[in-house]
Design a protein around this motif. Structure first.
Motif, PDB file in Angstrom:
ATOM      1  N   VAL A 110       0.830  -1.198   0.000  1.00 57.62           N
ATOM      2  CA  VAL A 110       0.000   0.000   0.000  1.00 57.62           C
ATOM      3  C   VAL A 110       0.867   1.252   0.000  1.00 57.62           C
ATOM      4  CG1 VAL A 110      -1.617   1.340   1.410  1.00 57.62           C
ATOM      5  CG2 VAL A 110      -1.992  -1.119   1.051  1.00 57.62           C
ATOM      6  N   LEU A 136      -2.240   8.185   4.165  1.00 55.71           N
ATOM      7  CA  LEU A 136      -2.445   7.027   5.040  1.00 55.71           C
ATOM      8  C   LEU A 136      -3.258   7.443   6.260  1.00 55.71           C
ATOM      9  CD1 LEU A 136       1.092   5.342   4.982  1.00 55.71           C
ATOM     10  CD2 LEU A 136      -1.003   4.413   3.967  1.00 55.71           C
ATOM     11  N   LEU A 141      -5.331   4.262   6.979  1.00 57.14           N
ATOM     12  CA  LEU A 141      -4.705   3.122   6.311  1.00 57.14           C
ATOM     13  C   LEU A 141      -3.324   2.780   6.870  1.00 57.14           C
ATOM     14  CD1 LEU A 141      -5.610   4.106   2.637  1.00 57.14           C
ATOM     15  CD2 LEU A 141      -6.630   2.246   3.954  1.00 57.14           C
ATOM     16  N   GLU A 142      -2.931   3.409   7.943  1.00 58.03           N
ATOM     17  CA  GLU A 142      -1.573   3.198   8.455  1.00 58.03           C
ATOM     18  C   GLU A 142      -1.275   1.718   8.713  1.00 58.03           C
ATOM     19  OE1 GLU A 142      -2.917   7.189  10.381  1.00 58.03           O
ATOM     20  OE2 GLU A 142      -3.819   5.233   9.873  1.00 58.03           O
ATOM     21  N   PHE A 144      -2.226  -0.766   7.197  1.00 55.17           N
ATOM     22  CA  PHE A 144      -2.115  -1.537   5.957  1.00 55.17           C
ATOM     23  C   PHE A 144      -0.890  -1.133   5.132  1.00 55.17           C
ATOM     24  CE2 PHE A 144      -6.888  -1.184   6.439  1.00 55.17           C
ATOM     25  CZ  PHE A 144      -7.041  -2.458   6.958  1.00 55.17           C
ATOM     26  N   PRO A 149      -1.954  -4.598  -1.578  1.00 58.29           N
ATOM     27  CA  PRO A 149      -3.331  -4.191  -1.875  1.00 58.29           C
ATOM     28  C   PRO A 149      -4.229  -5.373  -2.232  1.00 58.29           C
ATOM     29  CG  PRO A 149      -1.798  -2.679  -2.915  1.00 58.29           C
ATOM     30  CD  PRO A 149      -0.980  -3.811  -2.361  1.00 58.29           C
ATOM     31  N   LEU A 152      -6.454  -6.868   0.545  1.00 57.85           N
ATOM     32  CA  LEU A 152      -7.441  -6.021   1.214  1.00 57.85           C
ATOM     33  C   LEU A 152      -8.848  -6.291   0.711  1.00 57.85           C
ATOM     34  CD1 LEU A 152      -5.486  -2.624   1.228  1.00 57.85           C
ATOM     35  CD2 LEU A 152      -5.371  -4.519   2.864  1.00 57.85           C
ATOM     36  N   GLU A 156     -11.512  -1.375   1.329  1.00 57.61           N
ATOM     37  CA  GLU A 156     -10.141  -0.945   1.620  1.00 57.61           C
ATOM     38  C   GLU A 156      -9.377  -0.649   0.330  1.00 57.61           C
ATOM     39  OE1 GLU A 156      -9.988  -3.617   5.716  1.00 57.61           O
ATOM     40  OE2 GLU A 156      -9.080  -4.359   3.857  1.00 57.61           O
ATOM     41  N   LYS A 157      -9.556  -1.486  -0.690  1.00 53.56           N
ATOM     42  CA  LYS A 157      -8.910  -1.223  -1.978  1.00 53.56           C
ATOM     43  C   LYS A 157      -9.367   0.112  -2.564  1.00 53.56           C
ATOM     44  CE  LYS A 157      -8.268  -6.026  -3.533  1.00 53.56           C
ATOM     45  NZ  LYS A 157      -8.701  -7.028  -4.526  1.00 53.56           N
ATOM     46  N   LEU A 159     -10.365   2.729  -0.977  1.00 48.16           N
ATOM     47  CA  LEU A 159      -9.728   3.808  -0.229  1.00 48.16           C
ATOM     48  C   LEU A 159      -8.258   3.955  -0.615  1.00 48.16           C
ATOM     49  CD1 LEU A 159     -11.264   3.323   3.331  1.00 48.16           C
ATOM     50  CD2 LEU A 159     -11.847   5.073   1.641  1.00 48.16           C
ATOM     51  N   VAL A 160      -7.576   2.837  -0.845  1.00 50.72           N
ATOM     52  CA  VAL A 160      -6.169   2.903  -1.273  1.00 50.72           C
ATOM     53  C   VAL A 160      -6.064   3.577  -2.639  1.00 50.72           C
ATOM     54  CG1 VAL A 160      -4.165   1.537  -1.975  1.00 50.72           C
ATOM     55  CG2 VAL A 160      -5.423   0.927   0.101  1.00 50.72           C
TER      56      VAL A 160
END
Length: 251
Positions: A110, A136, A141-142, A144, A149, A152, A156-157, A159-160
Motif C-alpha cells: 500500500v 495514510l 490506512l496506516e 495496511f 493491496p 485487502l 479498503e482497496k 480507499l487505497v
C-alpha cells in the motif's frame, strides 16, 4: 456547493462541444458542454452505456491521448486546454479513481502504491514521504501500509486507490462509480471519505447511479445516449433500468 469567487476566475472544468468516437462504430459522446466552478461537487449520471466513463476519460486526457479515437471540441482544466498537454501533465490538474480499483493498483505494498504516482512525476523524496503519510492518515490506512493491496477488502482497496490519486495533489478529482460492488459497510466508509473531500472544497465529479449515496452534491448532469440532457441542482428521477444490478463484496 459552489465555491465563492470572483467572476473572472476560470472554472475548474470547462467542456465545450465535446464529441468523441472510439473508432468506426460511431460517436459515443455528442456535443457535450458544461462547466464546473472550483470547489463544486457534481454528479454525472444516466443509464449504463450512456457515455459517463468515456466522458471521464476525455476529461483526464486518456481519450484520445492513450485510448486513441477521434475527439472534437475542447476540454479545459483550471483554465488550460489539455489538448497540447501530455497525460502526466494533465494528471497534476485532474485525477481519476477507476470503477474497479484492481485496474489501478499495481504495486506490492500500500505504501509503495501511494508513492508510485509522485515518484513518476519526479517529486522530491521528502515531499513524497509527507504526502504518503498524509493520505495514510486521512483514510486510516496506516496499519495496511506494508500489506499488499491484493490482500485487502473491496472497500479498503477503494480507499487505497483514492489515497494514491490524492498523493498527486490534483485540484480536481473524478470518482467513477466509487460505491460499485461494495457492501453497506464499504459504501459507508467510502462515502465518508468522499464527504470529507467535498467539504474540504476539492472539485469533485462523481459518476454514480444510486443518487441517494450522493445527495450532498450541488449539481447533477444527466447523460442519455452520449448527450447531456439535464443539468439540475436536485437529484433527477432516473428510470429503473438506469442502474445495473449491485454485486456486493465485503468491505
Amino acid at each position: 456547493m459552489s465555491a465563492a469567487g470572483g467572476g473572472s476566475a476560470a472554472p475548474a472544468v470547462r467542456v465545450n462541444g465535446l464529441s468523441y468516437a472510439y473508432g468506426v462504430a460511431g460517436y459515443v459522446l455528442h456535443d457535450v458542454s458544461f462547466s464546473v466552478p472550483a470547489g463544486e461537487t457534481v454528479v454525472v449520471t444516466g443509464s449504463s452505456g450512456c457515455g459517463k466513463t468515456t466522458l471521464c476519460h476525455c476529461l483526464t486526457g486518456l481519450a484520445p491521448k492513450a485510448l486513441g479515437g477521434a475527439m472534437t471540441g475542447t476540454v479545459s482544466i483550471l483554465g488550460d486546454d489539455i489538448e497540447p498537454l501530455a497525460v502526466p501533465a494533465v494528471s497534476k490538474r485532474i485525477g481519476m479513481v477507476f470503477q474497479d480499483p484492481d485496474n489501478q493498483l499495481v504495486m506490492t505494498t500500500v505504501e509503495d502504491e501511494l508513492a508510485f504516482g509522485p515518484e513518476n512525476l519526479a517529486v522530491e523524496p521528502e515531499e513524497i514521504r509527507r504526502r504518503v503519510d498524509r493520505e495514510l492518515g486521512r483514510f486510516g490506512l496506516e496499519r495496511f501500509a506494508l500489506r499488499s493491496p491484493g490482500e485487502l477488502s473491496g472497500g479498503e482497496k477503494r480507499l487505497v486507490a483514492l489515497a494514491a490519486v490524492l498523493t498527486l495533489d490534483p485540484p480536481v478529482l473524478i470518482l467513477d462509480e466509487p460505491f460499485a460492488h461494495l457492501d453497506e459497510r464499504g459504501r459507508d466508509r467510502v462515502r465518508a471519505a468522499v464527504l470529507d473531500l467535498s467539504a474540504s472544497g476539492r472539485t469533485l465529479l462523481i459518476v454514480e447511479h444510486d443518487l441517494a449515496l450522493v445527495d450532498f452534491a450541488g449539481r447533477y448532469l444527466v447523460l442519455e445516449q452520449g448527450r447531456l440532457v439535464a443539468d439540475t441542482a436536485t437529484p433527477p428521477a432516473l428510470p429503473a433500468y438506469a442502474a445495473p444490478p449491485r454485486l456486493e463484496v465485503p468491505a
